[in-house]
Every structure is written in C-alpha cells, then in structure tokens.
Design an enzyme around this catalytic site. Structure first.
Site, PDB file in Angstrom:
ATOM      1  N   GLU A 448       0.823  -1.218   0.000  1.00 68.17           N
ATOM      2  CA  GLU A 448       0.000   0.000   0.000  1.00 68.17           C
ATOM      3  C   GLU A 448       0.857   1.268   0.000  1.00 68.17           C
ATOM      4  OE1 GLU A 448      -2.773  -0.738  -0.793  1.00 68.17           O
ATOM      5  OE2 GLU A 448      -2.951  -2.777  -0.051  1.00 68.17           O
ATOM      6  N   GLY A 449       1.956   1.217  -0.714  1.00 68.35           N
ATOM      7  CA  GLY A 449       2.861   2.362  -0.797  1.00 68.35           C
ATOM      8  C   GLY A 449       4.018   2.193   0.157  1.00 68.35           C
TER       9      GLY A 449
END
Length: 605
Positions: A448-449
């Site tokens: 998620e990043g």
C-alpha cells in the site's frame, strides 16, 4: 487461557479517556454509539478473536496455501472464519443501516480490528479486503452494479480484492498495460495480468470480485487513462448476478490463477498471480466514469494505508505482550548489585536492559495506536460533520495519513525484533510466536505504498497543499496539547521538549522548501528521513496527550489503575528520553549540504 495479545484496558483508555469517542454520538449518524455500545463492540471483538482466530495462529503459518488444479487451497479453518465475519456483520459494520450496516464509527471499528489482528493477523486479512472493495463499489459504482456484487461480499460468501500491481508497473500505476475493450453488450473485454494480489484466489469463498485498474483502448496515455472495473473470477452466464445464484450457477470469467507467491509471513492470506483474458473471454464492468479509476482507487488506497498501520501496530503489540509474558516468567541472573550466587535467580524483567526493550515496544506501539485512533476519529468527523469542522478533519487526516501508515509499519518491525531479543535464543525458534510476528511484520513497510513513497507523499505533496493549512491545524493541536500538559508541573518538561521538537521540524521544513526552489531532486532525496522526523514529533504529541490524561487521573485511581497510569507516564518519559532525542540528528542530516545519495554514481557501488 492464554495471555491476550493486546491490552483491553489500553483500548478503553485511548477511546474513552483520551479521544472521548462516545462524543461522536452528538452527530445523528452515530447517535446509537454511546460508551456502553462501544465497550460491547470491543468485548465482542475480543471474544471473536479468542474463540475463532487464536486457535489458528500457528496452523495458518505452518500450513501454507497451495495452488492445486488452478485454485489456491487454504487451511479448511479459514472458510468458517470468513463466513462468521459476514454473519456477525463485521464486513458491513461501517455502512448505513439501510444497507445492512451498523453505522459504526471508524475509530471504534479500528479498535476492534486491532484486537482481532493482534490475535491472528493472517486470518483477518481476507474479510477486511472485502470491506475495502465493497466500499469502493458502493461509493462509485452505478446502483445496479453495486447491488449485483456487494450483498454476497457483505455476507462473507464472495471475496473482494484490489487488483493494481503488474509485472512492470509496481508503484508506477501510470505504466499498467491491462486493457479493456468496450463491447455492444455493455461489458468490457479485459486482457492483461496482475501480480501480488492479496486473497486474489482461494477456496474459502464461492467467488472472488476484483476491483481492477485497466486502460480503455484509445483512451488517454498514462495515469489519465486509467479506469476501474469489476472483474469477477466467475460470472453468471448472461448479465449481472442477482444475489440468488449458487456456485453451480457461475461460470469461469477467464481469470486464471497462474501462480502463488510463497511469502515470508502472513501465510494464511494468499497472494496470487492472475492472467486475465487469455481465452479472450474475460468480462469487466466499468465502475463510475471512464478514465477516473485512479481517483476512485485512491479512496480504497487511503483506507488501506490506515488499515496497514493498524495491522502493523497490532502485530507489534502482540509481540510486546508475548515478550512481556516471557520476561515475567523467565528466571536468569541476579541483580547487578548482588554477586551472591546462593541467591535465587530473578525474572529477566527486573534487569534494566530488558525493561529498556519492553519500554521501547510499549512506547512505540501504544504511541502508534494513539495516532491511528486519532486518524480514525478524524475520518469519522470528516464523514458526518459540516463546514469548517469537516474541512479541518479532512485536512488533518490527509496530512497524517503517510505518517499513520509508516510509523507503525517501521516501528512494528523493530518491536517484533525486540521481542525476539527479549526471548534470547528461544525467540529464534518456533517454540514461541515472536519469530512468526517478526516475519509477519515485514510486509507493512512495503505494501500500500512503500515507506519511500509515503515520504515523497508527505514532503512533496501534503506539507504544501492547501497553502500549508493542514500543517497549521496540526501545529495548533500540538500547542493545545502542550498547554494542557503545562497545567501539570510533572509534565512541564515534556511539553517543553515537544515545543522544541516542533520548532526543529518547522525549521527543517522551511529549509527543504527553500532547497526545492532550486533543486527538486535534492529536496526529495531524503524524504524518508523527513517522514521519520515527522513521525517522531507526531507520536510525541500523542504521548503528551496520553500522559496528561494519566497524570490527571492518577490521584483518584484505585490500585490497579494506578499501575496502569504510572506505566503510561513512564512510557511517555521513555519516548521523550530515548526516541524524540533522535530528532536533532535527523534535522542535522536533512539540513546538510552534502547530498550523498544524489551524488553517488551507479558505477561506484
């Protein structure tokens, strides 16, 4: 009964005494959620975790998913768990009553999820992914499309995913190549492949519904041409599902599981490699408008980033409680001041260095949890408030999101490592759960990043957007916390330290913004270190708030609560004495003219 993997008392402290979450009932949407109902949710989550999730903690780790005859096979105990998540309303709890939800505040839901994931992270991943996918559909899809897919998702019968990543397009989503070709029948013909898709295929549900990014043929290049589609693993022969279908009524939608990734940890939640449209018969259904897929997906990604922070803090907290239990029970050595070998050995928790490691875990994880619940509270206010109150909550949430994702993720790895160290050699074996926690924690700084992406987001975007208003709001919150702490002479020193750290952060920010005007690469070269500095300051703010509440409550507290509050005060002192003191070193590096990482050349490695 085994020792809980988290502190129920700390959840009550953070929700009721620090955040006053029951005050959300002043909004009509949350009016049914008073203190009693919040406590009932936490108790129910704890019982769910103990009875359903804890028994499979090690089994899911030891019995990895396997790809058999084109389907990923999970431990047979996973299907009943997912079904119970649906039956008990956990997947739809955040949604309105008219959609079958409970209108539960995010801050209460985050606390409940934290309890479950501290008990067994892997087993809780699939249903919470379904929640994110279903929310995306209900937010942006046409009503008929949402109604076709969300009911079996809410019920725990169908799995939901977010299908973004491709072999040559990881964080760079503008480079995805999965294509969508419109047809006269209202659906799109999908072709491409996706990798690292969490719960992208498994036999613990009847179908998998992918929320997939793809580019419509002939659309704009790059990120501007990305659209969002519903791509089920199986479909009805014609049209959309009605909710009355049985598995026998579904046919293949030409989404093939080409492989499974065998992971370091979190093995109860499989990750799949998917081939889409290999037989030219994969149907996708457009969500919302063409070429707006990335903006839609950002909703799920932001929710997922907060969820990653909660997951990381949960695992790090579970490791802390395992280490605490071990340190209390393990006798070794004698007090340093005593050399009398005739005296019995003492539990290792009495040794200062062991207390240091435990304090590190307690301070980082309880501080991280405070930040995550604070962000969840802002999310609630942003959802239901109006005017300036709503706007301010949105700004604060947006600014804090990279920190809320990253600080727990990075510190979670260190917390689980410290737990192994407390156990000594025993921690490196499968006889104790901390080695599993260590492996499971490592994913959170990545998905998620990555931490690097979050640093770029904070420094490159969030600090300056809206004219820096969000930073001003956060500084006001910190100043208010300092003023409240200043009313207690015992906390005046901590308040002064926070004020100094905030000043350092502001100075560094001003320096870097000046660099940006002349050299953008150097400006962002150490964005990860800037994120680390911001994390220290923000969590110090959270600890000052917790310490203020504890100091105020201490005189009238009964014996057990006095121990709890004194523990809070000591953890706050630890954070300021051992963690916040790292800020000047980071500030010096960030203001240095020596750009080592920029000037280093590939050939010199």
């Amino acid at each position: 009964m085994a020792t809980p993997a988290y502190s129920r008392r700390d959840l009550a402290f953070q929700l009721h005494e620090v955040l006053h979450a029951e005050a959300l009932a002043r909004f009509p949407y949350f009016q049914d959620h008073d203190r009693g109902s919040i406590d009932l949710v936490l108790d129910t989550a704890g019982q769910f975790a103990e009875t359903l999730l804890r028994p499979l903690l090690t089994e899911l780790d030891r019995r990895e998913p396997q790809l058999v005859d084109g389907t990923i096979r999970l431990h047979p105990g996973v299907r009943p768990i997912i079904q119970r998540f649906g039956e008990d309303g956990w997947i739809s709890a955040l949604f309105p009553y008219e959609e079958g939800g409970q209108q539960m505040p995010h801050v209460v839901y985050s606390a409940a999820v934290f309890a479950m994931q501290a008990t067994n992270y892997s087993a809780s991943v699939p249903p919470f992914l379904t929640l994110g996918a279903a929310n995306l559909l209900r937010s942006f899809a046409a009503p008929a499309l949402a109604a076709a897919f969300t009911p079996p998702m809410y019920a725990g019968q169908w799995q939901g995913t977010m299908a973004l990543t491709e072999p040559d397009a990881g964080s760079s989503l503008s480079d995805i190549t999965t294509s969508a070709e419109p047809t006269a029948d209202g659906y799109y013909r999908m072709r491409g492949q996706k990798i690292y898709i969490s719960s992208g295929d498994h036999d613990a549900c009847d179908n998998v519904v992918h929320l997939m990014l793809a580019k419509i043929k002939g659309g704009p290049a790059g990120a501007k041409g990305i659209s969002l589609f519903v791509v089920p693993r199986q479909r009805v022969a014609q049209g959309l599902p009605t909710g009355l279908e049985t598995p026998a009524d579904l046919v293949s939608n030409d989404v093939v599981t080409a492989g499974i990734y065998h992971k370091l940890g979190c093995k109860g939640a499989p990750i799949a490699h998917l081939m889409i449209g290999g037989a030219d018969d994969c149907r996708g259904y457009l969500v919302g408008e063409p070429n707006k897929g990335l903006s839609y997906m950002f909703q799920m990604m932001n929710e997922a980033r907060l969820a990653v922070g909660v997951s990381a803090a949960a695992i790090g907290t579970a490791a802390y409680h395992a280490a605490l239990e071990y340190a209390r029970a393990r006798p070794q050595g004698r007090p340093i001041a005593s050399r009398d070998v005739a005296q019995p050995q003492v539990p290792i928790i009495r040794h200062a260095d062991v207390k240091r490691m435990l304090l590190f875990q307690k301070a980082t994880m309880e501080g991280a949890l405070g930040l995550l619940l604070q962000c969840s509270y802002y999310m609630d206010v942003a959802q239901v408030a109006e005017g300036a109150e709503k706007e301010n909550a949105e700004l604060l949430l947006d600014l804090l999101m990279p920190i809320a994702k990253t600080y727990p993720s990075e510190m979670g790895v260190l917390s689980t490592s410290a737990a192994i160290q407390v156990h000594g050699g025993a921690g490196y074996t499968t006889d104790f759960p901390v080695e599993q926690f260590f492996r499971e924690s490592r994913i959170h700084p990545i998905h998620e990043g990555t931490t690097g992406i979050q640093g770029l987001d904070l420094l490159g975007r969030k600090i300056t957007q809206h004219g820096g208003r969000a930073v001003g709001l956060l500084l006001a919150e910190m100043q208010a916390a300092g003023a409240a702490a200043g009313a207690h002479p015992e906390l005046a020193g901590l308040a002064a330290q926070l004020a100094k750290a905030v000043g350092t952060w502001q100075q560094v920010t001003g320096h870097l913004l000046a660099v940006a005007a002349r050299d953008h690469e150097r400006f962002l070269a150490d964005a990860t270190l800037y994120l680390e500095l911001a994390g220290l300051v923000v969590v110090a703010w959270q600890w000052l708030r917790q310490a203020t509440v504890a100091q105020q409550a201490l005189p009238a507290a009964h014996a057990a609560d006095q121990d709890f509050y004194r523990g809070k005060l000591m953890a706050a002192q630890y954070f300021y004495e051992y963690e916040l003191v790292k800020a000047p070193g980071l500030a010096k590096r960030l203001q240095s003219a020596n750009a080592v990482t920029v000037d280093m050349q590939e050939a010199w490695f």
